[in-house]
Design a protein around this motif. Structure first.
Motif, PDB file in Angstrom:
ATOM      1  N   LEU A  65      -1.907  -1.387 -18.438  1.00 49.19           N
ATOM      2  CA  LEU A  65      -0.863  -2.109 -19.166  1.00 49.19           C
ATOM      3  C   LEU A  65      -1.169  -2.257 -20.653  1.00 49.19           C
ATOM      4  N   SER A  66      -2.447  -2.316 -21.002  1.00 52.98           N
ATOM      5  CA  SER A  66      -2.809  -2.402 -22.427  1.00 52.98           C
ATOM      6  C   SER A  66      -2.423  -1.129 -23.174  1.00 52.98           C
ATOM      7  N   GLN A  67      -2.372  -0.029 -22.450  1.00 49.80           N
ATOM      8  CA  GLN A  67      -2.033   1.246 -23.081  1.00 49.80           C
ATOM      9  C   GLN A  67      -0.551   1.588 -22.968  1.00 49.80           C
ATOM     10  N   ASP A  68       0.112   1.061 -21.917  1.00 44.62           N
ATOM     11  CA  ASP A  68       1.529   1.396 -21.717  1.00 44.62           C
ATOM     12  C   ASP A  68       2.146   0.401 -20.736  1.00 44.62           C
ATOM     13  N   MET A  69       2.921  -0.520 -21.259  1.00 43.42           N
ATOM     14  CA  MET A  69       3.540  -1.546 -20.401  1.00 43.42           C
ATOM     15  C   MET A  69       4.498  -0.963 -19.371  1.00 43.42           C
ATOM     16  N   SER A  70       5.021   0.224 -19.612  1.00 42.59           N
ATOM     17  CA  SER A  70       5.942   0.809 -18.630  1.00 42.59           C
ATOM     18  C   SER A  70       5.222   1.181 -17.332  1.00 42.59           C
ATOM     19  N   MET A  71       3.898   1.191 -17.344  1.00 45.08           N
ATOM     20  CA  MET A  71       3.144   1.445 -16.119  1.00 45.08           C
ATOM     21  C   MET A  71       3.397   0.349 -15.080  1.00 45.08           C
ATOM     22  N   SER A  72       3.914  -0.762 -15.526  1.00 46.00           N
ATOM     23  CA  SER A  72       4.200  -1.872 -14.610  1.00 46.00           C
ATOM     24  C   SER A  72       5.207  -1.491 -13.526  1.00 46.00           C
ATOM     25  N   ILE A  73       5.983  -0.435 -13.744  1.00 46.37           N
ATOM     26  CA  ILE A  73       6.983  -0.051 -12.738  1.00 46.37           C
ATOM     27  C   ILE A  73       6.358   0.526 -11.474  1.00 46.37           C
ATOM     28  N   ILE A  74       5.087   0.906 -11.529  1.00 53.03           N
ATOM     29  CA  ILE A  74       4.427   1.433 -10.325  1.00 53.03           C
ATOM     30  C   ILE A  74       3.331   0.493  -9.824  1.00 53.03           C
ATOM     31  N   MET A  75       3.341  -0.736 -10.314  1.00 53.19           N
ATOM     32  CA  MET A  75       2.338  -1.718  -9.896  1.00 53.19           C
ATOM     33  C   MET A  75       2.963  -2.752  -8.989  1.00 53.19           C
ATOM     34  N   PRO A  76       2.215  -3.365  -8.117  1.00 50.64           N
ATOM     35  CA  PRO A  76       0.838  -3.044  -7.745  1.00 50.64           C
ATOM     36  C   PRO A  76       0.807  -1.790  -6.874  1.00 50.64           C
ATOM     37  N   CYS A  77      -0.402  -1.304  -6.585  1.00 50.06           N
ATOM     38  CA  CYS A  77      -0.552  -0.150  -5.700  1.00 50.06           C
ATOM     39  C   CYS A  77      -0.127  -0.546  -4.293  1.00 50.06           C
ATOM     40  N   LYS A  78       0.524   0.371  -3.607  1.00 49.28           N
ATOM     41  CA  LYS A  78       1.031   0.095  -2.259  1.00 49.28           C
ATOM     42  C   LYS A  78       0.376   1.014  -1.248  1.00 49.28           C
ATOM     43  N   ILE A  79      -0.052   0.415  -0.155  1.00 49.24           N
ATOM     44  CA  ILE A  79      -0.543   1.174   0.988  1.00 49.24           C
ATOM     45  C   ILE A  79       0.334   0.770   2.167  1.00 49.24           C
ATOM     46  N   SER A  80       0.920   1.765   2.802  1.00 48.40           N
ATOM     47  CA  SER A  80       1.811   1.514   3.933  1.00 48.40           C
ATOM     48  C   SER A  80       1.076   1.822   5.234  1.00 48.40           C
ATOM     49  N   ILE A  81       1.221   0.929   6.195  1.00 50.22           N
ATOM     50  CA  ILE A  81       0.644   1.123   7.519  1.00 50.22           C
ATOM     51  C   ILE A  81       1.792   0.977   8.506  1.00 50.22           C
ATOM     52  N   TYR A  82       2.020   2.035   9.276  1.00 47.24           N
ATOM     53  CA  TYR A  82       3.156   2.005  10.187  1.00 47.24           C
ATOM     54  C   TYR A  82       2.849   2.767  11.462  1.00 47.24           C
ATOM     55  N   GLN A  83       3.725   2.547  12.431  1.00 49.71           N
ATOM     56  CA  GLN A  83       3.607   3.220  13.718  1.00 49.71           C
ATOM     57  C   GLN A  83       4.676   4.304  13.786  1.00 49.71           C
ATOM     58  N   GLU A  84       4.247   5.493  14.218  1.00 51.66           N
ATOM     59  CA  GLU A  84       5.190   6.596  14.385  1.00 51.66           C
ATOM     60  C   GLU A  84       4.693   7.467  15.533  1.00 51.66           C
ATOM     61  N   ASP A  85       5.561   7.695  16.508  1.00 51.82           N
ATOM     62  CA  ASP A  85       5.195   8.491  17.681  1.00 51.82           C
ATOM     63  C   ASP A  85       3.912   7.965  18.339  1.00 51.82           C
ATOM     64  N   ASN A  86       3.850   6.646  18.513  1.00 49.13           N
ATOM     65  CA  ASN A  86       2.703   5.968  19.136  1.00 49.13           C
ATOM     66  C   ASN A  86       1.396   6.193  18.385  1.00 49.13           C
ATOM     67  N   GLN A  87       1.481   6.475  17.116  1.00 53.29           N
ATOM     68  CA  GLN A  87       0.299   6.700  16.279  1.00 53.29           C
ATOM     69  C   GLN A  87       0.358   5.744  15.093  1.00 53.29           C
ATOM     70  N   THR A  88      -0.785   5.203  14.695  1.00 56.53           N
ATOM     71  CA  THR A  88      -0.839   4.366  13.500  1.00 56.53           C
ATOM     72  C   THR A  88      -1.119   5.272  12.303  1.00 56.53           C
ATOM     73  N   ILE A  89      -0.276   5.135  11.285  1.00 56.35           N
ATOM     74  CA  ILE A  89      -0.356   5.960  10.089  1.00 56.35           C
ATOM     75  C   ILE A  89      -0.665   5.069   8.884  1.00 56.35           C
ATOM     76  N   ILE A  90      -1.566   5.539   8.032  1.00 53.00           N
ATOM     77  CA  ILE A  90      -1.864   4.887   6.754  1.00 53.00           C
ATOM     78  C   ILE A  90      -1.404   5.857   5.676  1.00 53.00           C
ATOM     79  N   ALA A  91      -0.533   5.404   4.779  1.00 51.55           N
ATOM     80  CA  ALA A  91       0.046   6.316   3.789  1.00 51.55           C
ATOM     81  C   ALA A  91       0.077   5.687   2.402  1.00 51.55           C
ATOM     82  N   MET A  92       0.004   6.572   1.414  1.00 50.80           N
ATOM     83  CA  MET A  92       0.039   6.138   0.024  1.00 50.80           C
ATOM     84  C   MET A  92       0.623   7.269  -0.809  1.00 50.80           C
ATOM     85  N   ASN A  93       1.446   6.924  -1.791  1.00 48.28           N
ATOM     86  CA  ASN A  93       1.914   7.916  -2.756  1.00 48.28           C
ATOM     87  C   ASN A  93       0.767   8.294  -3.680  1.00 48.28           C
ATOM     88  N   SER A  94       0.818   9.479  -4.244  1.00 47.96           N
ATOM     89  CA  SER A  94      -0.193   9.919  -5.193  1.00 47.96           C
ATOM     90  C   SER A  94      -0.050   9.136  -6.496  1.00 47.96           C
TER      91      SER A  94
END
Length: 125
Positions: A65-94
């Protein structure tokens, strides 16, 4: 680009493990969005578990944020944990790809941060 890992743990077990693990990387949990429960409270039935965890490292956030306040649009980092086809998935965008789209000058910081996030995911799966 997405990073996707499978886990033998339940969605809630992964979320609990994430809450315990992020501190050793100097991140904190800002919020946990229990999507299934939120939709249920609105009268919508989602059959799969889904929780999205917002995490943040304040020093890294300050650096972005000190270098570019527009970075705030992708904050905070998100980690998604979900169930799909009886499997637990952990996912994150690059994070690197997201930052590159906004401010390529910050790509090195994004790469360093992404490596930490991927290590957190590796630790919790």
């Amino acid at each position: 680009m997405q990073y996707i890992e499978e886990s033998k743990k339940s969605v809630q077990e992964v979320v609990t493990c994430l809450e315990e693990t992020v501190a050793k990387y100097k991140f904190g949990v800002q919020h946990i969005h229990n999507v299934k429960e939120k939709l249920k409270s609105k009268g919508v039935d989602l059959k799969n578990e889904c929780q999205i965890v917002d995490i943040c490292n304040p020093n890294i956030a300050l650096e972005f944020l000190s270098q570019d306040m527009s970075m705030s649009i992708i904050m905070p980092c998100k980690i998604s944990i979900y169930q799909e086809d009886n499997q637990t998935i952990i996912a994150m965008n690059s994070l690197t790809q997201l930052v590159d789209d906004i401010n390529p000058d910050l790509i090195e910081l994004a790469q360093d941060t992404q490596e930490i996030l991927l290590q957190i995911i590796d630790d919790i799966k």
